[in-house]
Motif scaffolding. Sequence first.
Motif, PDB file in Angstrom:
ATOM      1  N   LEU A   8      -6.020   4.534  10.380  1.00 52.65           N
ATOM      2  CA  LEU A   8      -4.663   4.251   9.911  1.00 52.65           C
ATOM      3  C   LEU A   8      -4.581   2.856   9.305  1.00 52.65           C
ATOM      4  N   LEU A   9      -5.129   1.863   9.992  1.00 53.39           N
ATOM      5  CA  LEU A   9      -5.107   0.499   9.480  1.00 53.39           C
ATOM      6  C   LEU A   9      -5.880   0.396   8.172  1.00 53.39           C
ATOM      7  N   MET A  10      -7.054   1.020   8.141  1.00 50.44           N
ATOM      8  CA  MET A  10      -7.879   0.994   6.932  1.00 50.44           C
ATOM      9  C   MET A  10      -7.159   1.658   5.767  1.00 50.44           C
ATOM     10  N   THR A  11      -6.457   2.760   6.031  1.00 55.55           N
ATOM     11  CA  THR A  11      -5.761   3.483   4.969  1.00 55.55           C
ATOM     12  C   THR A  11      -4.705   2.609   4.314  1.00 55.55           C
ATOM     13  N   VAL A  12      -3.960   1.886   5.121  1.00 57.74           N
ATOM     14  CA  VAL A  12      -2.921   0.999   4.576  1.00 57.74           C
ATOM     15  C   VAL A  12      -3.553  -0.089   3.723  1.00 57.74           C
ATOM     16  N   GLU A  13      -4.614  -0.713   4.240  1.00 51.28           N
ATOM     17  CA  GLU A  13      -5.251  -1.785   3.465  1.00 51.28           C
ATOM     18  C   GLU A  13      -5.837  -1.244   2.166  1.00 51.28           C
ATOM     19  N   GLN A  14      -6.546  -0.136   2.236  1.00 49.77           N
ATOM     20  CA  GLN A  14      -7.152   0.403   1.023  1.00 49.77           C
ATOM     21  C   GLN A  14      -6.108   0.826  -0.001  1.00 49.77           C
ATOM     22  N   ARG A  15      -4.964   1.265   0.465  1.00 49.31           N
ATOM     23  CA  ARG A  15      -3.920   1.715  -0.452  1.00 49.31           C
ATOM     24  C   ARG A  15      -3.405   0.564  -1.313  1.00 49.31           C
ATOM     25  N   LEU A  45      -2.949  -4.659  -5.423  1.00 55.25           N
ATOM     26  CA  LEU A  45      -2.266  -5.950  -5.456  1.00 55.25           C
ATOM     27  C   LEU A  45      -3.085  -6.973  -6.246  1.00 55.25           C
ATOM     28  N   SER A  46      -4.409  -6.898  -6.132  1.00 53.36           N
ATOM     29  CA  SER A  46      -5.266  -7.772  -6.940  1.00 53.36           C
ATOM     30  C   SER A  46      -5.041  -7.527  -8.426  1.00 53.36           C
ATOM     31  N   ALA A  93       3.137  -4.630 -15.881  1.00 56.45           N
ATOM     32  CA  ALA A  93       3.234  -4.870 -14.447  1.00 56.45           C
ATOM     33  C   ALA A  93       4.178  -3.870 -13.793  1.00 56.45           C
ATOM     34  N   HIS A  94       5.288  -3.587 -14.464  1.00 59.76           N
ATOM     35  CA  HIS A  94       6.266  -2.658 -13.894  1.00 59.76           C
ATOM     36  C   HIS A  94       5.683  -1.256 -13.780  1.00 59.76           C
ATOM     37  N   ARG A  95       4.941  -0.820 -14.771  1.00 52.46           N
ATOM     38  CA  ARG A  95       4.318   0.504 -14.697  1.00 52.46           C
ATOM     39  C   ARG A  95       3.290   0.553 -13.560  1.00 52.46           C
ATOM     40  N   HIS A  96       2.552  -0.549 -13.377  1.00 46.16           N
ATOM     41  CA  HIS A  96       1.560  -0.606 -12.301  1.00 46.16           C
ATOM     42  C   HIS A  96       2.249  -0.546 -10.937  1.00 46.16           C
ATOM     43  N   ILE A  97       3.332  -1.278 -10.775  1.00 47.44           N
ATOM     44  CA  ILE A  97       4.090  -1.243  -9.522  1.00 47.44           C
ATOM     45  C   ILE A  97       4.623   0.165  -9.276  1.00 47.44           C
ATOM     46  N   ARG A  98       5.162   0.781 -10.334  1.00 44.09           N
ATOM     47  CA  ARG A  98       5.697   2.135 -10.204  1.00 44.09           C
ATOM     48  C   ARG A  98       4.619   3.104  -9.736  1.00 44.09           C
ATOM     49  N   ASP A  99       3.403   2.966 -10.249  1.00 45.98           N
ATOM     50  CA  ASP A  99       2.309   3.847  -9.836  1.00 45.98           C
ATOM     51  C   ASP A  99       1.948   3.623  -8.366  1.00 45.98           C
ATOM     52  N   MET A 100       2.072   2.387  -7.882  1.00 45.79           N
ATOM     53  CA  MET A 100       1.745   2.088  -6.485  1.00 45.79           C
ATOM     54  C   MET A 100       2.719   2.766  -5.526  1.00 45.79           C
ATOM     55  N   ILE A 101       3.978   2.878  -5.925  1.00 44.31           N
ATOM     56  CA  ILE A 101       5.004   3.405  -5.007  1.00 44.31           C
ATOM     57  C   ILE A 101       5.552   4.749  -5.476  1.00 44.31           C
ATOM     58  N   ARG A 102       4.892   5.371  -6.436  1.00 41.75           N
ATOM     59  CA  ARG A 102       5.396   6.632  -6.989  1.00 41.75           C
ATOM     60  C   ARG A 102       5.636   7.716  -5.924  1.00 41.75           C
ATOM     61  N   PRO A 103       4.788   7.847  -4.894  1.00 39.91           N
ATOM     62  CA  PRO A 103       5.034   8.904  -3.902  1.00 39.91           C
ATOM     63  C   PRO A 103       6.333   8.732  -3.120  1.00 39.91           C
ATOM     64  N   TYR A 104       6.999   7.588  -3.282  1.00 41.26           N
ATOM     65  CA  TYR A 104       8.194   7.310  -2.492  1.00 41.26           C
ATOM     66  C   TYR A 104       9.461   7.202  -3.346  1.00 41.26           C
ATOM     67  N   LEU A 105       9.333   7.460  -4.629  1.00 41.81           N
ATOM     68  CA  LEU A 105      10.483   7.328  -5.534  1.00 41.81           C
ATOM     69  C   LEU A 105      11.222   8.660  -5.587  1.00 41.81           C
ATOM     70  N   ALA A 150       8.002   2.390   3.483  1.00 41.11           N
ATOM     71  CA  ALA A 150       7.661   1.636   4.687  1.00 41.11           C
ATOM     72  C   ALA A 150       7.369   2.511   5.894  1.00 41.11           C
ATOM     73  N   THR A 151       7.888   3.737   5.914  1.00 42.80           N
ATOM     74  CA  THR A 151       7.765   4.566   7.123  1.00 42.80           C
ATOM     75  C   THR A 151       6.883   5.793   6.945  1.00 42.80           C
ATOM     76  N   ASN A 152       6.444   6.082   5.731  1.00 43.63           N
ATOM     77  CA  ASN A 152       5.726   7.320   5.460  1.00 43.63           C
ATOM     78  C   ASN A 152       4.504   7.492   6.347  1.00 43.63           C
ATOM     79  N   HIS A 153       3.719   6.430   6.550  1.00 46.41           N
ATOM     80  CA  HIS A 153       2.467   6.520   7.300  1.00 46.41           C
ATOM     81  C   HIS A 153       2.676   6.571   8.813  1.00 46.41           C
TER      82      HIS A 153
END
Length: 563
Positions: free
Chosen positions: A329-336, A341-342, A366-378, A411-414
């Motif tokens: 679980l911890l690894m999944t969050v970090e890898q995600r 973020l880099s 940058a906005h498109r990249h952010i959107r892709d990071m959080i797309r499963p929650y939009l 924030a709560t999905n995982h």
Amino acid sequence: MNMHLLQGVLSVLIPLLVTPIFVQAKPSAQIQFTYAPSSQLLATSYNDWDLLRAPSANSTGQWIFDNANSFLKLWPNTRLRNGHSLVPGVIPTGTLLYHGTDANQLPNEPEWASVDPEHSYLFCSVFNVKECWHVTLVVTSPLKILYLDGNGAAKMWGGSMDSQDILVWGGIQPNRTFDEYPRIADMCKWGKDYGIHAFVRMEMDFEVMLCDFTTNLEVTSLLRLKSAELGISPHPAAFEPDRVLEAGHWHDRYPSEQRIKLDYTRFISFYDTSLFPSLNLHRKGQERWDHRLKDITPDELDTLHKTLAENLRGEDWGVPRSGVDWPTLLMTVEQRYSERLSVLRYILLDLAIKPERKLEDVLKQAHRHIRDMIRPYLLEFVHPTHSSRRSGDPQMTSDLQWAAPAFEECATNHIRYLEKPSVFSRLSHSEKLLLGATRETLTEICRVLVGMWAEGTERELSGHPGSHLSREDSSSMTGIQWLNLADSWRSRTQGLMDWLDWSHWATCQPACSFEEMCSLPTWPRFKHWPQPVPNENNTEHIPQPGPDDDWYHPTPKCIRRME
């Protein structure tokens, strides 16, 4: 072929070719998914999900998360050498351990073994050049161990041995830094009441402090090997290329050192403010490198030993009680989020690298990249209302409350399942601590990302580079407003990464060549490592680092791995 016959054959074959064939004895039950319509979700209260509320300055959840995610990984424990966790575990049956010595017999008292022969070979071939006897041991029944994180075998000032000192000596003992035989003897004496067979800590590689070489162990070989015949020198160049460092680097990152199995349901964290509140008070204003255990109070020491006694007793030693796979679980969050973020930081820094790029295009990217990071929650209904749109100035902010549903989902999905009362009630104190730390970490990641996405959405930044902004309030943004927005996003991205402080981002830049490996300076391979000078009050005098010293705040560098 007879035309009527051909037509008859085709009439049989065609349906078979175009129709799936199912062999099923009886209809299976369908799983029905419940779906809450947008109107129902819109009615939900999201008052607890404030995108403008930063975490408390006294927060330790991000450190607990990163600390636990770093267990048995060499890289982060070299970078942050002061350990803050004690974790029970086992070394499974069939695991090989190694011991280098100048005698052709097993030790009859507590001694050290290694998980890799490159490490143990050093102690018979370099430090005992007359005879090199190398013992290979196999675990015949699980060894019960206690893991001390950090760089616990770094015999130096500054806190690397704090957890060992307070565990068996009741306080920091800087004048006993090199008392290794009394240390291992006292640790084994303390651990005997709990059935501890060994302690695990880290040097240039992971080592096992064995209390008895004959308990749950069997010798598979005792060999006399050729000595390396190297001279002794504290300077790192004397050992390069260094096979011990190379072996240690095998365990730098995920999947970590897998020959040791830790029980996350019974670990103790010195970042746990419910157990050790005074330590948090003394950390104020300190960098994380400098966090120590020396200010632990007598009451907290008593709490430590009571908690250890509770966690270390019982027949189910080393068997996680809840079944939750916490390392994954911890690894999944970090890898995600770590690599992405880099990339986000790189995009926002691209303006300095390529000043000819339009500010607007960089922010859109940058906005498109952010959107892709959080797309499963939009969620489908999450979009700004007319009244929430901004004038373009980052200082003239809306409350972004329209984006709160995406914030909560991110924030709560995982962890939503683990927070169900029926599940949460079965978790140990250690697991509840990990769950809270994971929630705190995810909450801040998602607050920053969803917040920037919401700001960009209000300004209609979803378009492709070079496209015109369709909203009147966005298209009227001035150059200084674009610059302010870019500075704000860059600052928040770097601020989030600093707050998380993941060692994933401590890398060699530029990357090393094939003939090199990226390495962090580690004891005893520093250019200079003057010893602490305790005074009569048994307190450390820690020398100030010189301009050429590499022991304070180790910085990644490329070293040769080939001659």
